[in-house]
Design a protein around this motif. Sequence first.
Motif, PDB file in Angstrom:
ATOM      1  N   UNK A   1       0.852  -1.188   0.000  1.00 35.88           N
ATOM      2  CA  UNK A   1       0.000   0.000   0.000  1.00 35.88           C
ATOM      3  C   UNK A   1       0.885   1.234   0.000  1.00 35.88           C
ATOM      4  N   UNK A   2       0.581   2.185  -0.859  1.00 38.77           N
ATOM      5  CA  UNK A   2       1.399   3.397  -0.902  1.00 38.77           C
ATOM      6  C   UNK A   2       1.232   4.206   0.380  1.00 38.77           C
ATOM      7  N   UNK A   3       0.019   4.255   0.916  1.00 37.73           N
ATOM      8  CA  UNK A   3      -0.203   4.949   2.184  1.00 37.73           C
ATOM      9  C   UNK A   3       0.603   4.276   3.290  1.00 37.73           C
ATOM     10  N   UNK A   4       0.572   2.941   3.305  1.00 36.54           N
ATOM     11  CA  UNK A   4       1.350   2.199   4.291  1.00 36.54           C
ATOM     12  C   UNK A   4       2.828   2.457   4.153  1.00 36.54           C
ATOM     13  N   UNK A   5       3.323   2.533   2.903  1.00 40.35           N
ATOM     14  CA  UNK A   5       4.734   2.823   2.660  1.00 40.35           C
ATOM     15  C   UNK A   5       5.102   4.191   3.222  1.00 40.35           C
ATOM     16  N   UNK A   6       4.276   5.186   2.985  1.00 39.96           N
ATOM     17  CA  UNK A   6       4.559   6.541   3.478  1.00 39.96           C
ATOM     18  C   UNK A   6       4.580   6.569   5.006  1.00 39.96           C
ATOM     19  N   UNK A   7       3.628   5.884   5.628  1.00 37.86           N
ATOM     20  CA  UNK A   7       3.571   5.867   7.093  1.00 37.86           C
ATOM     21  C   UNK A   7       4.788   5.157   7.674  1.00 37.86           C
ATOM     22  N   UNK A   8       5.140   4.005   7.096  1.00 37.86           N
ATOM     23  CA  UNK A   8       6.287   3.256   7.602  1.00 37.86           C
ATOM     24  C   UNK A   8       7.597   4.017   7.396  1.00 37.86           C
ATOM     25  N   UNK A   9       7.708   4.711   6.287  1.00 36.53           N
ATOM     26  CA  UNK A   9       8.917   5.518   6.043  1.00 36.53           C
ATOM     27  C   UNK A   9       9.022   6.644   7.065  1.00 36.53           C
ATOM     28  N   UNK A  10       7.896   7.286   7.348  1.00 36.37           N
ATOM     29  CA  UNK A  10       7.898   8.354   8.344  1.00 36.37           C
ATOM     30  C   UNK A  10       8.322   7.814   9.706  1.00 36.37           C
ATOM     31  N   UNK A  11       7.790   6.664  10.089  1.00 38.07           N
ATOM     32  CA  UNK A  11       8.121   6.087  11.390  1.00 38.07           C
ATOM     33  C   UNK A  11       9.581   5.626  11.444  1.00 38.07           C
ATOM     34  N   UNK A  12      10.105   5.116  10.348  1.00 39.35           N
ATOM     35  CA  UNK A  12      11.517   4.714  10.323  1.00 39.35           C
ATOM     36  C   UNK A  12      12.411   5.922  10.573  1.00 39.35           C
ATOM     37  N   UNK A  13      12.129   7.038   9.897  1.00 36.70           N
ATOM     38  CA  UNK A  13      12.896   8.251  10.132  1.00 36.70           C
ATOM     39  C   UNK A  13      12.668   8.812  11.520  1.00 36.70           C
ATOM     40  N   UNK A  14      11.445   8.685  12.014  1.00 37.19           N
ATOM     41  CA  UNK A  14      11.082   9.180  13.345  1.00 37.19           C
ATOM     42  C   UNK A  14      11.961   8.538  14.423  1.00 37.19           C
ATOM     43  N   UNK A  15      12.237   7.244  14.286  1.00 37.86           N
ATOM     44  CA  UNK A  15      13.026   6.555  15.306  1.00 37.86           C
ATOM     45  C   UNK A  15      14.525   6.681  15.064  1.00 37.86           C
ATOM     46  N   UNK A  16      14.937   6.959  13.838  1.00 33.95           N
ATOM     47  CA  UNK A  16      16.353   7.228  13.594  1.00 33.95           C
ATOM     48  C   UNK A  16      16.732   8.649  14.011  1.00 33.95           C
ATOM     49  N   UNK A  17      15.755   9.548  13.981  1.00 31.77           N
ATOM     50  CA  UNK A  17      16.036  10.971  14.186  1.00 31.77           C
ATOM     51  C   UNK A  17      16.736  11.299  15.496  1.00 31.77           C
ATOM     52  N   UNK A  18      16.303  10.779  16.646  1.00 36.13           N
ATOM     53  CA  UNK A  18      16.963  11.163  17.893  1.00 36.13           C
ATOM     54  C   UNK A  18      18.451  10.846  17.934  1.00 36.13           C
ATOM     55  N   UNK A  19      18.854   9.731  17.329  1.00 32.87           N
ATOM     56  CA  UNK A  19      20.276   9.368  17.358  1.00 32.87           C
ATOM     57  C   UNK A  19      21.119  10.371  16.586  1.00 32.87           C
ATOM     58  N   UNK A  20      20.557  10.939  15.533  1.00 30.83           N
ATOM     59  CA  UNK A  20      21.295  11.923  14.753  1.00 30.83           C
ATOM     60  C   UNK A  20      21.419  13.244  15.504  1.00 30.83           C
ATOM     61  N   UNK A  21      20.489  13.493  16.425  1.00 31.60           N
ATOM     62  CA  UNK A  21      20.476  14.769  17.133  1.00 31.60           C
ATOM     63  C   UNK A  21      21.445  14.812  18.304  1.00 31.60           C
ATOM     64  N   UNK A  22      21.792  13.659  18.871  1.00 32.47           N
ATOM     65  CA  UNK A  22      22.621  13.663  20.082  1.00 32.47           C
ATOM     66  C   UNK A  22      24.073  13.280  19.809  1.00 32.47           C
ATOM     67  N   UNK A  23      24.420  13.068  18.544  1.00 35.12           N
ATOM     68  CA  UNK A  23      25.778  12.631  18.227  1.00 35.12           C
ATOM     69  C   UNK A  23      26.857  13.593  18.668  1.00 35.12           C
ATOM     70  N   UNK A  24      26.635  14.883  18.468  1.00 38.55           N
ATOM     71  CA  UNK A  24      27.652  15.854  18.876  1.00 38.55           C
ATOM     72  C   UNK A  24      27.792  15.893  20.384  1.00 38.55           C
ATOM     73  N   UNK A  25      26.687  15.592  21.103  1.00 37.96           N
ATOM     74  CA  UNK A  25      26.779  15.503  22.551  1.00 37.96           C
ATOM     75  C   UNK A  25      27.706  14.385  22.982  1.00 37.96           C
ATOM     76  N   UNK A  26      27.661  13.261  22.271  1.00 39.68           N
ATOM     77  CA  UNK A  26      28.563  12.145  22.569  1.00 39.68           C
ATOM     78  C   UNK A  26      30.011  12.560  22.350  1.00 39.68           C
ATOM     79  N   UNK A  27      30.270  13.270  21.260  1.00 42.81           N
ATOM     80  CA  UNK A  27      31.643  13.746  21.008  1.00 42.81           C
ATOM     81  C   UNK A  27      32.111  14.663  22.121  1.00 42.81           C
TER      82      UNK A  27
END
Length: 508
Positions: free
Chosen positions: A159-185
Amino acid sequence: MAEVPTPPPANQDTPDVEKQSNTNSANEGGNGGDTGAGPLNGSTTDDSQTPAWEWRDDPANPYNWPKWKKNVQLAMIAITAFSGSLATSIVSPAHGEFMAQFGVSSTVAFLPLSLYVLSLGLGPVLGGPLSEVAGRRIVYLIAPTLGGIFSLACGFTRSFVGLCIMRFLAGFFYAPSLAVGSGVLNEIYYPAERGLPLALFILSPFLGPGLGPVVGVFLVDRKGWPWTQFTVVFLSVFTLIWVLLTPETYHPLLIRRRMAQLHLVPPKQPPFASVVSQFLTIGLVRPLHMILTEPIVGILGLYIACEFGTLYLFFGAFFLVFQGTYGFTLVQSGLVFLAVAFGCVLGTGMVYLCDRFLYRSKVKHFPPNQIPPEHRLYSAMFGTLLLPTALLWFGWSARPGVNPAVPVIAIALFACGNVSLFISSMQYIGDVYHRSNVASAASANALMRYIFGTVFPLFGLQMYRRLGTGWATSVLALIALILLPGPWLLFRYGKKVRAMSKYETASY
């Protein structure tokens, strides 16, 4: 392009752990400040005979880790950033397949890409509160686990709607890790050690979008678009292995654990509701106010956002241009994106050279830790010259009769200028604003970037089809040309602009 780190300010003193434990919730994932470098005495127990304890000298302090252990941590956050950012553009070659399989229009077919980019913009708001309550490691465990699971769901959906929702959720859960990387450094390297690690980390989320279409074209051509998502799953598993090999780095959490081991009374942890409230202020309310009232944030944010959006527009336009003009196959058109990755490496090198030979040469002329932030803008100014030049070069050279290598070189120069502008500008913002204002300024920039990165691909193909390659790219070049004076004016008048700010800024 995925969320990228905000380089920490180089001219601010490192706060001690006691101060940090009270104020850390006001910093976005550790961005814009150093954590845990100072002493914390362990004489707060009921037993007055307990000897004093210094966190600074404790082997559990990440600053005291051996070099190999720090580098493994650097590799982990860089691999996570690369995996999360490659997932943005790996679906771009599937645009035609989406139209054919799901019967959607050309504009709608870009939604799987655009919605993933939009979800990454939530990183600073989500990653900060979670990482400062539960630690950095939980954020990095969630990213490849849930990001990979939803990417797997993307590959199996019909389903194209399902694909869009799943893509959004995949990015949603990857997003926090990208935001705190400089804090780790900030938590594992002292400021004097951060130059190369920071450059490598910043480069990783820039390489991902450049290499995503290169990988994607082979998968779409030979296996079909679902394999672009299965590839993200494989990368997520590889990333998770690295995460499992690395320990926690968040100083306040490590201090509490260490003091518990030593039977000392740890600092009080702020309530979760208080942390969330502060982050909503720092991540949403204050950034919007800074965009409207702070010329530094507004000018640089708009410039970076426009060029960020232009890059994402090219994820569709390059296929149209090179297939239509030169008769390239899907795979050949995808290989053009290697120029983007190469340009990102060049841009990172330019930032390093400007820092090495221009910025550092000025340090001796000023008191310690008081070099004016405007000297961070050298590579940004070089980048402003490259951007409109490269765009005009590409637009009017991508035509029959001209060797395709000519516009490809222009693409590399555009990517070089884009990276130079971004890194230099964020270093400047990091030096200008103090305390939690750095995180708010970075959130403002991220908000503008991801809005533009989401919207630009939705009108890019229509613009190129109606105006042609030359005039469509000239519109983008005109935008870059109009915004070109921004960093130059800030270099000249930045101190006066800083003095008018409503927020705490550098005064030297």
